[in-house]
Design a protein around this motif. Structure first.
Motif, PDB file in Angstrom:
ATOM      1  N   LEU A 117       2.804   9.549   1.688  1.00 18.88           N
ATOM      2  CA  LEU A 117       2.578   8.433   0.771  1.00 18.88           C
ATOM      3  C   LEU A 117       2.099   7.193   1.526  1.00 18.88           C
ATOM      4  O   LEU A 117       1.239   6.448   1.042  1.00 18.88           O
ATOM      5  CB  LEU A 117       3.863   8.121   0.002  1.00 18.88           C
ATOM      6  CG  LEU A 117       4.337   9.217  -0.966  1.00 18.88           C
ATOM      7  CD1 LEU A 117       5.705   8.870  -1.533  1.00 18.88           C
ATOM      8  CD2 LEU A 117       3.331   9.411  -2.093  1.00 18.88           C
ATOM      9  N   PRO A 265       4.031   4.299  -5.442  1.00 21.28           N
ATOM     10  CA  PRO A 265       4.508   5.619  -4.986  1.00 21.28           C
ATOM     11  C   PRO A 265       5.689   5.529  -4.018  1.00 21.28           C
ATOM     12  O   PRO A 265       6.656   6.293  -4.131  1.00 21.28           O
ATOM     13  CB  PRO A 265       3.272   6.233  -4.323  1.00 21.28           C
ATOM     14  CG  PRO A 265       2.117   5.555  -4.976  1.00 21.28           C
ATOM     15  CD  PRO A 265       2.579   4.151  -5.230  1.00 21.28           C
ATOM     16  N   GLY A 424      -0.155   9.306  -8.850  1.00 22.80           N
ATOM     17  CA  GLY A 424       0.633   9.285  -7.620  1.00 22.80           C
ATOM     18  C   GLY A 424       2.121   9.213  -7.846  1.00 22.80           C
ATOM     19  O   GLY A 424       2.902   9.857  -7.140  1.00 22.80           O
ATOM     20  N   TRP A 425       2.564   8.436  -8.871  1.00 24.87           N
ATOM     21  CA  TRP A 425       4.005   8.315  -9.073  1.00 24.87           C
ATOM     22  C   TRP A 425       4.602   9.634  -9.556  1.00 24.87           C
ATOM     23  O   TRP A 425       5.755   9.949  -9.235  1.00 24.87           O
ATOM     24  CB  TRP A 425       4.310   7.194 -10.069  1.00 24.87           C
ATOM     25  CG  TRP A 425       3.877   7.448 -11.486  1.00 24.87           C
ATOM     26  CD1 TRP A 425       2.672   7.144 -12.039  1.00 24.87           C
ATOM     27  CD2 TRP A 425       4.656   8.063 -12.509  1.00 24.87           C
ATOM     28  NE1 TRP A 425       2.641   7.537 -13.351  1.00 24.87           N
ATOM     29  CE2 TRP A 425       3.852   8.087 -13.676  1.00 24.87           C
ATOM     30  CE3 TRP A 425       5.947   8.587 -12.573  1.00 24.87           C
ATOM     31  CZ2 TRP A 425       4.292   8.628 -14.877  1.00 24.87           C
ATOM     32  CZ3 TRP A 425       6.393   9.119 -13.761  1.00 24.87           C
ATOM     33  CH2 TRP A 425       5.584   9.136 -14.896  1.00 24.87           C
ATOM     34  N   SER A 428       4.913  11.847  -6.453  1.00 27.84           N
ATOM     35  CA  SER A 428       5.998  11.448  -5.554  1.00 27.84           C
ATOM     36  C   SER A 428       7.351  11.911  -6.063  1.00 27.84           C
ATOM     37  O   SER A 428       8.283  12.099  -5.283  1.00 27.84           O
ATOM     38  CB  SER A 428       5.990   9.926  -5.367  1.00 27.84           C
ATOM     39  OG  SER A 428       6.270   9.270  -6.576  1.00 27.84           O
TER      40      SER A 428
END
Length: 460
Positions: A117, A265, A424-425, A428
């Motif tokens: 990340l 993230p 992205g979140w 993650s």
């Protein structure tokens, strides 16, 4: 006569000729986790922990340097700061000053997911923004810790068993990547043979030797594997190219840039890392014979993570996390002392200041490190199975919760690119098998308990 003692008795009423029983209690035996070992035993045991985990910080430093296109001098500085922070974080976890660290035999490493990340943010927004994101994530973790005591009830034995099992399975995949060169890549026959030799030598040392020799079975297995690699040509002892020693550089990418959206993230990762920290803390407590107390110990573990990550952001490194790498070693060797990992922290500090030492350690064939890691991580997976045995899995609800949580956690392990098309979140959270499985277990177990209570309340 007033004040005279009766004949044949002492003034205290004791029979002459007999020793009075000791009034002072015998000193209690020290807790195994607080045992202080002689230096002659401490050094090899600490070195064993360093050898088992040093590939992670060294490879992370070189990977980050390559991704950010750093100069040789910057690379040397990054390698130095990574090892120094690993050593300092390990000392914090082992010694626990000022409630920073749980006083358990933990080591600290750059997190694999956190590093990915960090590099993602650096690629999209620049390294200064990535450093700012690391600092923001560490501050967020510190801010939410006072609320953890209220959330600890969300982690019953079923959730912990699933989490620890997934930690072991996920780390076995990491160890397999050391053998093959990259996760999912076919392994060279020579690498598989070398890993098998290392595993065999470790197992033989553990089963056939006794005492301190058995306790260093991981170290002996790695030494034997390296010797076989050099003698047979199955591998090579090849330290990285010369890199001049360099001290850490403050703010190597300039002043950190703080961007909440870019940092999202890593912010989500810092919150979800509490689930993994809970599993690791319970597992380590049970390994050393201490009654688990997540409400007390997990905030201390996470506080040390946050402090180390704050320093990492200031010195240009990826976030650091407390690792379960060494728990399997403690389980295998039976050595529970936190001063052994404190010794490992001191050795890591030395490696960070002496670049030739870190390069020498990085020269151990990856297949040898991977073979040793396979043993260590498989032991952790078995510990997870043992924790699940304490849960009533004859209860169909418990069995279904465990099954679905394991499925959610194993999906990103067996299919690493499953969530690549998501934001992205999402990646993650769901892209980490441990986090996905732990969160699924928490949610499903909570719903099952609510439904069970509702049904019991409806009964006449």
């Amino acid at each position: 006569m007033t004040g005279a003692a009766p004949a044949g008795k002492t003034p205290a009423g004791k029979t002459p000729g007999r020793e009075a029983p000791a009034t002072a209690a015998e000193p209690a035996a020290p807790d195994p986790v607080d045992e202080r070992l002689p230096v002659a035993r401490l050094v090899p045991l600490a070195g064993q922990h360093v050898l088992a985990m040093v590939a992670a910080p060294v490879s992370t430093a070189f990977l980050t340097a390559d991704a950010l296109r750093l100069t040789p001098g910057q690379t040397a500085s990054l390698l130095s700061v990574t090892l120094l922070l690993c050593g300092a974080g390990t000392l914090l976890q082992s010694l626990g000053p000022w409630r920073i660290g749980a006083r358990l035999p933990f080591v600290m490493l750059p997190g694999g997911a956190a590093t990915a990340l960090f590099l993602q943010v650096a690629a999209e927004h620049g390294p200064a923004t990535a450093s700012g994101a690391v600092i923001l994530a560490a501050l967020l973790l510190l801010a939410v810790l006072p609320l953890y005591a209220r959330a600890v009830r969300l982690f019953p034995p079923l959730v912990m068993g699933v989490t620890v099992l997934l930690i072991g399975v996920s780390m076995v995949r990491v160890a397999a990547g050391l053998v093959t060169g990259a996760p999912g890549r076919p392994a060279a026959p020579s690498a598989l043979a070398l890993a098998a030799v290392t595993v065999g030598c470790t197992l033989a040392a553990y089963l056939l030797l006794r005492g301190v020799w058995r306790q260093t079975s991981i170290l002996l297995g790695m030494a034997a594997g390296t010797l076989v690699a050099v003698a047979t040509g199955l591998g090579a002892f090849a330290p990285p190219g010369a890199t001049d020693a360099a001290l850490p550089r403050l703010l190597p990418y300039g002043a950190p840039h703080f961007d909440l959206l870019a940092a999202l993230p890593l912010l989500i990762f810092s919150l979800t890392s509490l689930a993994e920290a809970t599993g690791q803390t319970v597992l380590n407590s049970e390994t050393v014979g201490r009654t688990p107390d997540p409400g007390r110990d997990v905030p201390r573990v996470a506080r040390a993570d946050a402090v180390a990550s704050l320093l990492a952001g200031v010195f240009g490194s990826a976030p650091l996390v407390t690792s379960s790498e060494n728990i399997g070693i403690s389980r295998l060797t039976g050595v529970r002392s936190r001063f052994v990992t404190a010794g490992a922290g001191v050795l890591l500090l030395g490696c960070g200041l002496l670049a030739p030492v870190s390069r020498w350690l990085a020269g151990i064939p990856p297949a040898v490190v991977g073979g040793s890691a396979l043993v260590v991580y498989a032991v952790i997976a078995v510990l997870g199975v043992g924790m699940l045995r304490r849960v009533d899995l004859d209860d169909r609800g418990n069995a279904m919760v465990a099954a679905v949580a394991l499925a959610a956690g194993l999906l990103p392990v067996v299919s690493p690119g499953l969530y690549d098309g998501f934001p992205g979140w999402v990646r993650s959270v769901l892209g980490s098998g441990v986090v996905a499985g732990a969160l699924t277990a928490v949610v499903l177990h909570g719903l099952y308990r609510l439904l069970t209570r509702a049904r019991e309340g409806e009964r006449p």
